[in-house]
Design a protein around this motif. Structure first.
Motif, PDB file in Angstrom:
ATOM      1  N   VAL A 142       3.404  74.029 -64.848  1.00 37.41           N
ATOM      2  CA  VAL A 142       3.080  73.612 -63.491  1.00 37.41           C
ATOM      3  C   VAL A 142       2.389  74.767 -62.774  1.00 37.41           C
ATOM      4  O   VAL A 142       2.782  75.923 -62.940  1.00 37.41           O
ATOM      5  CB  VAL A 142       4.366  73.194 -62.747  1.00 37.41           C
ATOM      6  N   PRO A 143       1.340  74.524 -61.986  1.00 35.66           N
ATOM      7  CA  PRO A 143       0.721  75.620 -61.227  1.00 35.66           C
ATOM      8  C   PRO A 143       1.729  76.310 -60.325  1.00 35.66           C
ATOM      9  O   PRO A 143       2.701  75.697 -59.850  1.00 35.66           O
ATOM     10  CB  PRO A 143      -0.386  74.919 -60.429  1.00 35.66           C
ATOM     11  N   LEU A 144       1.497  77.579 -60.096  1.00 33.92           N
ATOM     12  CA  LEU A 144       2.430  78.362 -59.292  1.00 33.92           C
ATOM     13  C   LEU A 144       2.551  77.808 -57.880  1.00 33.92           C
ATOM     14  O   LEU A 144       3.643  77.768 -57.310  1.00 33.92           O
ATOM     15  CB  LEU A 144       1.980  79.824 -59.264  1.00 33.92           C
ATOM     16  N   ALA A 145       1.433  77.376 -57.305  1.00 35.61           N
ATOM     17  CA  ALA A 145       1.477  76.836 -55.942  1.00 35.61           C
ATOM     18  C   ALA A 145       2.321  75.562 -55.875  1.00 35.61           C
ATOM     19  O   ALA A 145       3.058  75.343 -54.907  1.00 35.61           O
ATOM     20  CB  ALA A 145       0.058  76.561 -55.447  1.00 35.61           C
ATOM     21  N   ALA A 146       2.239  74.721 -56.916  1.00 39.25           N
ATOM     22  CA  ALA A 146       3.039  73.498 -56.925  1.00 39.25           C
ATOM     23  C   ALA A 146       4.520  73.798 -57.130  1.00 39.25           C
ATOM     24  O   ALA A 146       5.386  73.094 -56.596  1.00 39.25           O
ATOM     25  CB  ALA A 146       2.536  72.565 -58.026  1.00 39.25           C
ATOM     26  N   ALA A 147       4.830  74.836 -57.897  1.00 37.22           N
ATOM     27  CA  ALA A 147       6.236  75.191 -58.116  1.00 37.22           C
ATOM     28  C   ALA A 147       6.891  75.739 -56.861  1.00 37.22           C
ATOM     29  O   ALA A 147       8.116  75.663 -56.708  1.00 37.22           O
ATOM     30  CB  ALA A 147       6.348  76.209 -59.253  1.00 37.22           C
ATOM     31  N   ARG A 148       6.093  76.304 -55.955  1.00 42.04           N
ATOM     32  CA  ARG A 148       6.646  76.877 -54.727  1.00 42.04           C
ATOM     33  C   ARG A 148       6.909  75.836 -53.644  1.00 42.04           C
ATOM     34  O   ARG A 148       7.614  76.123 -52.672  1.00 42.04           O
ATOM     35  CB  ARG A 148       5.686  77.926 -54.170  1.00 42.04           C
ATOM     36  N   VAL A 149       6.371  74.647 -53.778  1.00 43.19           N
ATOM     37  CA  VAL A 149       6.540  73.622 -52.746  1.00 43.19           C
ATOM     38  C   VAL A 149       8.010  73.214 -52.664  1.00 43.19           C
ATOM     39  O   VAL A 149       8.635  72.878 -53.662  1.00 43.19           O
ATOM     40  CB  VAL A 149       5.654  72.398 -53.051  1.00 43.19           C
ATOM     41  N   LEU A 191      14.665  70.011 -69.453  1.00 42.03           N
ATOM     42  CA  LEU A 191      14.996  69.334 -68.192  1.00 42.03           C
ATOM     43  C   LEU A 191      13.804  69.239 -67.249  1.00 42.03           C
ATOM     44  O   LEU A 191      13.947  68.698 -66.146  1.00 42.03           O
ATOM     45  CB  LEU A 191      16.148  70.071 -67.492  1.00 42.03           C
ATOM     46  N   GLY A 192      12.659  69.781 -67.637  1.00 45.79           N
ATOM     47  CA  GLY A 192      11.480  69.713 -66.783  1.00 45.79           C
ATOM     48  C   GLY A 192      11.549  70.632 -65.579  1.00 45.79           C
ATOM     49  O   GLY A 192      10.984  70.323 -64.526  1.00 45.79           O
ATOM     50  N   ILE A 193      12.215  71.767 -65.719  1.00 46.11           N
ATOM     51  CA  ILE A 193      12.362  72.728 -64.628  1.00 46.11           C
ATOM     52  C   ILE A 193      11.409  73.891 -64.865  1.00 46.11           C
ATOM     53  O   ILE A 193      11.319  74.420 -65.973  1.00 46.11           O
ATOM     54  CB  ILE A 193      13.814  73.236 -64.529  1.00 46.11           C
ATOM     55  N   THR A 194      10.710  74.299 -63.826  1.00 49.80           N
ATOM     56  CA  THR A 194       9.748  75.391 -63.922  1.00 49.80           C
ATOM     57  C   THR A 194      10.459  76.728 -63.748  1.00 49.80           C
ATOM     58  O   THR A 194      11.294  76.879 -62.860  1.00 49.80           O
ATOM     59  CB  THR A 194       8.656  75.235 -62.860  1.00 49.80           C
ATOM     60  N   ILE A 195      10.093  77.697 -64.588  1.00 44.54           N
ATOM     61  CA  ILE A 195      10.645  79.045 -64.516  1.00 44.54           C
ATOM     62  C   ILE A 195       9.526  79.993 -64.062  1.00 44.54           C
ATOM     63  O   ILE A 195       8.460  80.040 -64.671  1.00 44.54           O
ATOM     64  CB  ILE A 195      11.206  79.506 -65.871  1.00 44.54           C
ATOM     65  N   ILE A 196       9.791  80.729 -62.982  1.00 40.37           N
ATOM     66  CA  ILE A 196       8.836  81.705 -62.448  1.00 40.37           C
ATOM     67  C   ILE A 196       9.388  83.098 -62.714  1.00 40.37           C
ATOM     68  O   ILE A 196      10.521  83.403 -62.330  1.00 40.37           O
ATOM     69  CB  ILE A 196       8.604  81.491 -60.937  1.00 40.37           C
ATOM     70  N   ALA A 231       3.559  93.691 -60.200  1.00 40.35           N
ATOM     71  CA  ALA A 231       2.874  92.652 -60.956  1.00 40.35           C
ATOM     72  C   ALA A 231       3.043  91.311 -60.238  1.00 40.35           C
ATOM     73  O   ALA A 231       4.066  91.046 -59.600  1.00 40.35           O
ATOM     74  CB  ALA A 231       3.428  92.563 -62.369  1.00 40.35           C
ATOM     75  N   ALA A 232       2.044  90.477 -60.332  1.00 39.87           N
ATOM     76  CA  ALA A 232       2.078  89.181 -59.664  1.00 39.87           C
ATOM     77  C   ALA A 232       3.027  88.240 -60.392  1.00 39.87           C
ATOM     78  O   ALA A 232       3.146  88.283 -61.625  1.00 39.87           O
ATOM     79  CB  ALA A 232       0.669  88.572 -59.624  1.00 39.87           C
ATOM     80  N   PRO A 233       3.744  87.379 -59.679  1.00 40.26           N
ATOM     81  CA  PRO A 233       4.616  86.401 -60.351  1.00 40.26           C
ATOM     82  C   PRO A 233       3.798  85.389 -61.136  1.00 40.26           C
ATOM     83  O   PRO A 233       2.649  85.090 -60.798  1.00 40.26           O
ATOM     84  CB  PRO A 233       5.369  85.741 -59.192  1.00 40.26           C
ATOM     85  N   PHE A 234       4.387  84.844 -62.186  1.00 36.20           N
ATOM     86  CA  PHE A 234       3.701  83.875 -63.035  1.00 36.20           C
ATOM     87  C   PHE A 234       4.713  82.864 -63.542  1.00 36.20           C
ATOM     88  O   PHE A 234       5.922  83.111 -63.567  1.00 36.20           O
ATOM     89  CB  PHE A 234       3.007  84.564 -64.205  1.00 36.20           C
ATOM     90  N   VAL A 235       4.192  81.717 -63.954  1.00 34.38           N
ATOM     91  CA  VAL A 235       5.029  80.645 -64.492  1.00 34.38           C
ATOM     92  C   VAL A 235       5.221  80.894 -65.989  1.00 34.38           C
ATOM     93  O   VAL A 235       4.258  81.052 -66.735  1.00 34.38           O
ATOM     94  CB  VAL A 235       4.381  79.268 -64.253  1.00 34.38           C
TER      95      VAL A 235
END
Length: 542
Positions: free
Chosen positions: A297-304, A413-418, A8-12
Motif C-alpha cells: 500500500v502507498p505510504l500516504a494511503a497507510a497514514r490515512v 491479515l492485510g495489515i500494512t507495516i511501516i 532515514a525516511a519511513p517506508f512500507v
C-alpha cells in the motif's frame, strides 16, 4: 543539533516471498523409518562430498564445474537428487560467505572501538555517541592485548575472504562442539551420535512446475500419500513401480492445507524436506513454495486514519494508537512475552504477542509502525564492555525473528507495516511525551512514549510537541491546549455541552448558556454591544 545523524525516511515493508508448512508423519512403520535413514545417510554422504568440492573451488567456481559436479552425483543417485544436492551446497557456501563478511565487519568495529578508547586519557567519560576511556591501567593493558588479538583474527579472516575460503559444518557447529561437553549437555555418546547422524542426513528435493503433483523426487498426492524416488544403488528396495518407495504414513497439512492442495492439484512446484526429531522420536515433512509478492500500500494511503506505533523491548511490545495528526488516542497497550526456555517456547511467545497486536490493529483497520532495528554494532562488548547486563539485554531482543514474523503474519491479515528510523525515538519520546501523557490515573512509561514517537515519525510529523505560547499570547487566563482543533473542524466554536449532575458552587440559572456565543456577549465589535454613543437601528415600519 549538528551532531545528530541524518534520519532515514519511513517506508512500507515488503511482504514475504514464500511460505512453509510442516506436518508430522503419523503411524510410520519401522520399515519406513529404516528406509528413510538409509536413503538420508546415502544422500548425506554425497552432499558432504559435494560441499567439500564446492568449498575447494572457491571464487573460481563456474557453471561448467557445477555441471560436472551434478553429472558425478547423478550416477550414484538420480538427476533430480543431484540437482537438489548441488543447489543446497551452493546455497550453503553463499550463506557462509555472508556470515564471513558479517564476522569481518564485527572485528573491524571491535578494533576501531578499542583503538578509539585507547587513545583517550584514563577515566575520561564517554558520550551517547562514543565510549570514553578505560577506567584503569590494568584494563587499558588488557584491551591493548585484545586489540592485537582481534587484529590478527581480522587479517586471517580477510585473507580467507580474498581467497574464497569458508568454513561450513554439515550438522551444525554447535552440535559438533557439544561432542566435547557431553556432561554439560546431559547427553550420552550414543544420544549425541544419533543427533549428529540425523543432522547430516539429506532428504530434500526442489519442486518443479509441470511435474506430477509439483515434485517428481518426493511426491505427495492431494490425499497425503508420500513416495520417494530411490537413488540408483537403493532402487532394488522399492515397493512401487519406477523405483519408488511409498510410505505407510499420511500427511494432511492443517495449516495452509487448502493452498498446498491447490498447488499440487495444478502440478505447481512444491519443495519438500524430511527430517527426524531424535529428541521426540518423530519424523516431519516440510513443504515450501514461492508466492507472488504482496502488493504494498502507498505510504500516504497507510497514514490515512492514523496508525499504531510499536516500541520493541526485551520482554514486551509497547503500543499506542495515534490519529492522523499524531495525537495519542485511548490508552497504551502492552503485549508481554517471555524469552526464557527452549527455542520453541520463545518462538511461540513471540507469535502470541504479535497475534494480539495484529488483531487489535485489524479491529481498527490501522497500519503498524515499527522501528527498523539492527543491533549489530550495539552488541559488541568493546563498546559496552563493563555493562554485561545491558549487553545481555540487547542481545536477547529477538529483532530479526520478530521482524520476519510480524511482516509475514501481517501480510495474511492485510495489515500494512511501516518501518521507521529508530534514531533517538526513546530519548525524544521520553523528553517530549512521557510527562504530558502522565496523569493521576495513568502512568506513562518510557516505552509508551517511545511508541508515540515512532508513530509520529511514521506519520511524517516531528516527534517534538507543539510549544506552548507565552502567557501574554494565550486566549484564556489558564492557557489553551497545545493540541487544538483544526480550522475546518465542525463545532469547534460551539457551546460546550452542559454536564449533568450537582455543582460544587451556586450558578444562577441560564448563566453560562452562551459562554462561547460572542454575539450574545458585550464584546467589542459584536452586535450585542450597545453604548450611549451607538445609534439605534431604524424601525422597519418607517
Amino acid at each position: 543539533m549538528g551532531g545528530l545523524r541524518e534520519m532515514a525516511a519511513p517506508f512500507v515493508a515488503r511482504g514475504p516471498s514464500g511460505v512453509a508448512v510442516r506436518d508430522r508423519f503419523k503411524h510410520l512403520t519401522a520399515e519406513d523409518e529404516k528406509m528413510l535413514r538409509l536413503v538420508g545417510d546415502h544422500l548425506g554422504s554425497l552432499a558432504s562430498r559435494d560441499l567439500k568440492e564446492r568449498c575447494a573451488a572457491g571464487l573460481e567456481h563456474d557453471s561448467k564445474q557445477w555441471a560436472h559436479r551434478k553429472r558425478a552425483l547423478t550416477k550414484e543417485s538420480s538427476s533430480r537428487w543431484a540437482g537438489s544436492i548441488t543447489k543446497t551446497s551452493h546455497d550453503q557456501w553463499a550463506l557462509a560467505r555472508r556470515g564471513q563478511l558479517a564476522h569481518i565487519q564485527s572485528l573491524e568495529a571491535g578494533v576501531r572501538t578499542i583503538t578509539h578508547r585507547l587513545s583517550l586519557p584514563l577515566g575520561e567519560k564517554g558520550t551517547n555517541r562514543a565510549p570514553g576511556g578505560y577506567r584503569s591501567k590494568r584494563e587499558w593493558f588488557a584491551k591493548a592485548r585484545r586489540q592485537g588479538l582481534l587484529t590478527d583474527r581480522l587479517e586471517v579472516a580477510c585473507r580467507d575472504r580474498e581467497a574464497g575460503r569458508v568454513c561450513v559444518v554439515r550438522g551444525g557447529k554447535r552440535l559438533l562442539n557439544t561432542r566435547h561437553h557431553l556432561d554439560t549437555a546431559r547427553l550420552t555418546e550414543a544420544e549425541w551420535r544419533q543427533r549428529w547422524q540425523a543432522g547430516r542426513r539429506f532428504l530434500a528435493a526442489n519442486g518443479e512446475s509441470g511435474s506430477r503433483f509439483g515434485n517428481q523426487t518426493i511426491r505427495v498426492t492431494p490425499h497425503g500419500e508420500v513416495s520417494l524416488k530411490l537413488p540408483a544403488p537403493l532402487a532394488h528396495l522399492a515397493n512401487a513401480p519406477h523405483g519408488r518407495y511409498v510410505l505407510a504414513a499420511r500427511v494432511r497439512f492443517a495449516h495452509r492445507g487448502g493452498q498446498w492442495r491447490d498447488r499440487v492439484t495444478a502440478n505447481r512446484a512444491v519443495a519438500y524436506r524430511i527430517h527426524e526429531d531424535t529428541v521426540r522420536g518423530r519424523w516431519y515433512l516440510t513443504a515450501s513454495w514461492t508466492i507472488s509478492p504482496v502488493q504494498t500500500v502507498p505510504l500516504a494511503a497507510a497514514r490515512v486514519g492514523g496508525l499504531i506505533g510499536v516500541d520493541t523491548n526485551a520482554d514486551h511490545l509497547a503500543a499506542w494508537r495515534l490519529d492522523a495528526h499524531g495525537n495519542p488516542v485511548g490508552q497504551p497497550l502492552r503485549f508481554d512475552y517471555d524469552l526464557t526456555g527452549i527455542a520453541q517456547h520463545r518462538d511461540a511467545q513471540i507469535r502470541h504477542a504479535l497475534l494480539r497486536l495484529l488483531h487489535w490493529a485489524k479491529r481498527h483497520g490501522l497500519a503498524i509502525a515499527v522501528e527498523d532495528l539492527d543491533f549489530t554494532a550495539e552488541t559488541t562488548r568493546e563498546k559496552h564492555g563493563c555493562k554485561k547486563r545491558f549487553r545481555k539485554l540487547i542481545s536477547g531482543m529477538p529483532v530479526a525473528r520478530l521482524r520476519a514474523r510480524l511482516v509475514s503474519m501481517a501480510a495474511e491479515l492485510g495489515i500494512t507495516i511501516i518501518a521507521v528510523d529508530p534514531a533517538y525515538t526513546s530519548r525524544w519520546g521520553a523528553q517530549h511525551w512521557q510527562k504530558p501523557l502522565t496523569s493521576t490515573t495513568r502512568k506513562t512509561t518510557r516505552h509508551d512514549a517511545a511508541a508515540v514517537a515512532i508513530g509520529r515519525r511514521a506519520l511524517g510529523h516531528p516527534i517534538r510537541r507543539r510549544t506552548t505560547p507565552p502567557p501574554q499570547h494565550r486566549s484564556d487566563a489558564v492557557g489553551h491546549r497545545t493540541v487544538q482543533a483544526r480550522p475546518e473542524a465542525p463545532g469547534r466554536e460551539g457551546n460546550r455541552p452542559r454536564i449533568p449532575g450537582p455543582r460544587t458552587r451556586s450558578v444562577p440559572p441560564g448563566r453560562g448558556a452562551n459562554a462561547v456565543d460572542q454575539n450574545a456577549q458585550h464584546r467589542s465589535g459584536r452586535s450585542a454591544e450597545h453604548e450611549s454613543w451607538q445609534q439605534d437601528s431604524l424601525p422597519l415600519s418607517l
